[in-house]
Design an enzyme around this catalytic site. Sequence first.
Site, PDB file in Angstrom:
ATOM      1  N   CYS A  98       0.809  -1.228   0.000  1.00 19.85           N
ATOM      2  CA  CYS A  98       0.000   0.000   0.000  1.00 19.85           C
ATOM      3  C   CYS A  98       0.840   1.276   0.000  1.00 19.85           C
ATOM      4  O   CYS A  98       0.329   2.352  -0.315  1.00 19.85           O
ATOM      5  CB  CYS A  98      -0.938   0.004   1.202  1.00 19.85           C
ATOM      6  SG  CYS A  98      -1.906  -1.510   1.364  1.00 19.85           S
TER       7      CYS A  98
ATOM      8  N   HIS B 168      -3.096   6.885   1.988  1.00 19.14           N
ATOM      9  CA  HIS B 168      -3.511   5.595   1.448  1.00 19.14           C
ATOM     10  C   HIS B 168      -4.977   5.367   1.797  1.00 19.14           C
ATOM     11  O   HIS B 168      -5.386   5.516   2.956  1.00 19.14           O
ATOM     12  CB  HIS B 168      -2.648   4.473   2.020  1.00 19.14           C
ATOM     13  CG  HIS B 168      -3.235   3.110   1.790  1.00 19.14           C
ATOM     14  ND1 HIS B 168      -3.685   2.704   0.553  1.00 19.14           N
ATOM     15  CD2 HIS B 168      -3.472   2.072   2.638  1.00 19.14           C
ATOM     16  CE1 HIS B 168      -4.161   1.478   0.652  1.00 19.14           C
ATOM     17  NE2 HIS B 168      -4.049   1.077   1.898  1.00 19.14           N
TER      18      HIS B 168
ATOM     19  N   ASN C 104     -10.270  -0.130  -1.108  1.00 18.56           N
ATOM     20  CA  ASN C 104      -8.819  -0.160  -0.911  1.00 18.56           C
ATOM     21  C   ASN C 104      -8.173  -0.774  -2.142  1.00 18.56           C
ATOM     22  O   ASN C 104      -8.289  -1.978  -2.379  1.00 18.56           O
ATOM     23  CB  ASN C 104      -8.502  -0.982   0.343  1.00 18.56           C
ATOM     24  CG  ASN C 104      -7.015  -1.041   0.657  1.00 18.56           C
ATOM     25  OD1 ASN C 104      -6.177  -0.774  -0.197  1.00 18.56           O
ATOM     26  ND2 ASN C 104      -6.683  -1.416   1.871  1.00 18.56           N
TER      27      ASN C 104
END
Length: 312
Positions: free
Chosen positions: A113, A238, A268
């Site tokens: 990530c 993020h 995500n």
Amino acid sequence: MNGTRIAAVGHYQPAKVLSNEDLAGMVDTSHEWITSRVGIQTRHIAGPDEPVDELAAHAAAKALAAAGLTPGDIDLVLVATSTAIDRSPNMAARVAARLGIPSPAAMDVNVVCAGFTHALATADHAVRAGAATRALVIGADKMSEVTDWSDRTTCVLVGDGAGAAVVEAADEPGIGPVLWGSVPEMGHAVRIEGTPPRFAQEGQSVYRWATTQLPPIARKACEKAGLTPADLAGVVLHQANLRIIEPLAEKIGAVNAVVARDVVQSGNTSAASIPLAFSKLVEQGAIRTGDPVLLFGFGGNLSYAGQVVRCP
């Protein structure tokens, strides 16, 4: 030249949208359960005929067009991804082939990530050192391919997509110094492991780490750029979980900044999440050319990397 800048950005998401209501028909969950815990309402899912490099190439082509450049102007391609199933050729080489970029240095960066902000720093260093002239920096992930769709703790989180940036030399620094690191002994908190590979995480551990340990690190990234959090016009964290993004942004102290909340629509998307959300803010006019924006990636390996950039 005294620095580098982001000349342009671009993003791409697959056409298929998976809503919370759709997920409720697949696993024991509900729209209310998902939104109350992670804030996500929809996510885009790539089909079996849409590999990671195709997502990446679409985003990269948009960034190139926005910069007014051709594939021949690029001599470095960096793709941040953790969902490349094949080991070789890497995603960067495949993207270069799709776009027709002649003889670039082509490397993948796997910091999950936090991959895009690591790759952006690497491109900044390479251009300033004279090892490259212009770089394509791409974050692309197909999280749907590494997800157990019967596990409601993880399948409600993920989406697919890509975002890209063109990095080039500049008279004035447009990409600030990176602040990066990791907590390797806690790498087990976020994993993509096994055969076939599957995404798993220890959600509470990640939440506590992100909301307590990362705010001072993000503030220090601003300090390295010679700014305070109050100077920021935008904050792109993020896009892990809205319940992480909102308290983290508040604790950073960026009181005047637009905070990206693309996770609500996109889920995500791992390494794609920051360039995807950043590109959308630019496209929407929510931030203006020259505005200082904090990009801050965190997650897998319990790694983090952040820098302040000037909006293209």
